[in-house]
Scaffold this active site. Sequence first.
Site, PDB file in Angstrom:
ATOM      1  N   GLY A 132       0.799  -1.026   0.048  1.00 33.93           N
ATOM      2  CA  GLY A 132       0.069   0.146  -0.144  1.00 33.93           C
ATOM      3  C   GLY A 132       0.905   1.159  -0.179  1.00 33.93           C
ATOM      4  N   SER A 134       1.394   3.607  -3.257  1.00 29.39           N
ATOM      5  CA  SER A 134       0.723   4.817  -4.593  1.00 29.39           C
ATOM      6  C   SER A 134      -0.370   4.983  -3.902  1.00 29.39           C
ATOM      7  CB  SER A 134       1.052   3.956  -5.700  1.00 29.39           C
ATOM      8  OG  SER A 134       2.432   4.025  -6.063  1.00 29.39           O
ATOM      9  N   GLU A 250      12.257  -5.152  -3.341  1.00 29.53           N
ATOM     10  CA  GLU A 250      11.437  -5.008  -4.610  1.00 29.53           C
ATOM     11  C   GLU A 250      12.407  -4.779  -5.891  1.00 29.53           C
ATOM     12  OE1 GLU A 250       7.867  -2.707  -6.102  1.00 29.53           O
ATOM     13  OE2 GLU A 250       8.356  -2.494  -4.074  1.00 29.53           O
TER      14      GLU A 250
END
Length: 385
Positions: A132, A134, A250
């Site tokens: 959570g 953008s 990521e």
Amino acid sequence: MSALDSLALTAIPPQDEALRQPVRDFLAQYVAALPAHVRARSWGGYDAQLSRELGARGWLGLTLPKEYGGGGRSAYARYVVVEEFLNFGAPVGSHWIAERQSAPNILKYGTDAQKRRYVPPVCRGEMYFCIGMSEPNAGSDLASVRTRAARTEGGWVLDGQKIWTTNAHNCHFMIALVRSSGTADDRHKGLSQFIVDLKLPGVTIRPITDLSGDSHFCEVFFDNVRLPDDALLGTEGAGWEQVMSELAFERSGPERLFSSIVLFDEWLAYIRTPQGRTPESVRLAGKIGSQLAPLRAMSVAVTSKLAHGESPVVEAALVKDLGTGVEQAIPALIADDLFRRPAHDVPMELLRTLDFVTQAAPSYSLRGGTRDILRGMIARGLGLR
């Protein structure tokens, strides 16, 4: 020493490389019936049964402590396994974010109770997380998020909206970056991370259908969602630093090189046939391979830093920026080769795979940080700004 200088050639240790063949043997059977255009979705796909089977074999949470259900192994072991997931186009999207970054983030910043509650089921392939970050009007400018968690008796009240939330409709929890104090003008100050149960009253999830017809992107709305006090992850107000650390996970893996690899392999199989082989296609295969090989070496070098407990934020951004450029070039180059041929000579499944990857490719340089944002980070890391 610059970020470029620090990416030395690194070999994957033999004990970790030994994982590759068992994973290949299993996946070769599991994906045998899946056509290439489905396998091309890989970490955007969803298969809860596969996630549980991988967890049962000990191939999830390989780098996480045994005490919390993990494998207690190095980042190299996970790299080998993930590389094979992508090479085979296994539909691993169900556990992908939870295992890649949510569980490590909880282990780094969470309380002991949070670690014991969330990490073991992630390692079993039974619990899924989404990201959570953008929001509308706060995509690349992440520091301007407006979703807010307000203190209340016994916990927090969450209000706001997140967007582009991959697989939220299939996930159990979200780790959300929200504002817990101040205003959006305060930028990095006053941001915190919260673990949000997506089944709570006031949470609404709406999948977004994209150009390819997939609907893994989602909008998530929070309307007076009541969170318990222990939903806070880490330190209140330290959310920005925590997110920056999380993003290294990521941006550094092989998924930033191999999003087009199923298409590439399908095309290679075609040009190995007498009908498909041409001098131009052979040269093109060499061109693409010569770009993938050094990028993979850079990605393994970043993994080496993770294995040594470092947080290679700039190096990971560099690999992600360069890698997505090659990923996006692959479908365009293959299309140029195929569309010079008579239409009836090209296998239909190869064209279907090309169609999907071509439509998905523009997103490669958006997810995980846009190209402009990453290049700004790289420039600062190299001392150029």
